[in-house]
Write an enzyme that holds these catalytic residues in place. Sequence first.
Site, mmCIF file in Angstrom:
data_model
loop_
_atom_site.group_PDB
_atom_site.id
_atom_site.type_symbol
_atom_site.label_atom_id
_atom_site.label_comp_id
_atom_site.label_asym_id
_atom_site.label_seq_id
_atom_site.Cartn_x
_atom_site.Cartn_y
_atom_site.Cartn_z
ATOM 1 N N LYS A 181 0.818 -1.221 0.000
ATOM 2 C CA LYS A 181 0.000 0.000 0.000
ATOM 3 C C LYS A 181 0.853 1.274 0.000
ATOM 4 C CE LYS A 181 -4.428 -1.442 1.858
ATOM 5 N NZ LYS A 181 -5.472 -1.124 2.839
ATOM 6 N N ARG A 231 -18.054 1.799 5.795
ATOM 7 C CA ARG A 231 -18.473 3.164 5.498
ATOM 8 C C ARG A 231 -19.665 3.187 4.562
ATOM 9 N NH1 ARG A 231 -12.747 5.075 3.500
ATOM 10 N NH2 ARG A 231 -13.180 3.151 2.431
#
Length: 170
Positions: A47, A101
């Site tokens: 990442k 989310r």
Amino acid sequence: MTEAAPARTGFYPGTFDPVTCGHMDIIERAAGLMDRLVIGVAENPDKHPLLPLEERIMCLRTDIAPLNAGRAMPITVVGFTGLVVHAARTHGAHAIIRGLRAVADFEYENQMFGMNQHMAPDIDTLFLMAREGHQYVSSRLVKEIAKLDGDISGFVPPFTRGHILSRLRG
């Protein structure tokens, strides 16, 4: 003499690069559901994190310190590499905590849940929806805003904000 019940232990994994107010909301709520909460900070070099693992751990430990006041078992923060289920088992977790989310998060998290259940059927997964004010916040967007000199104070806890800004400007 009765034996004490084992502590309900949750493991909340993530890269936390950086920890956001949404993460803090999930941490606070998960800590209320568990006797013991372990936050697992993933190394995950794929990442390309802005902050190295040690700094992400330091930010989390500093920002959760107020949540530990008065807790019988303090929330702990650990780094880990490899599979989440292995790290969760290492720390005695009964549940993996995941924050959601939006619907897009659910698709991915549902896949992960299935794989984790296959590998570790004894460890359950608890999904906590982000509160309304945090549903649009992501670590990726926070980093982008900070890199472009935008105000991130509403998205990250104060210590982390200062650390990110000094890292980007230092």
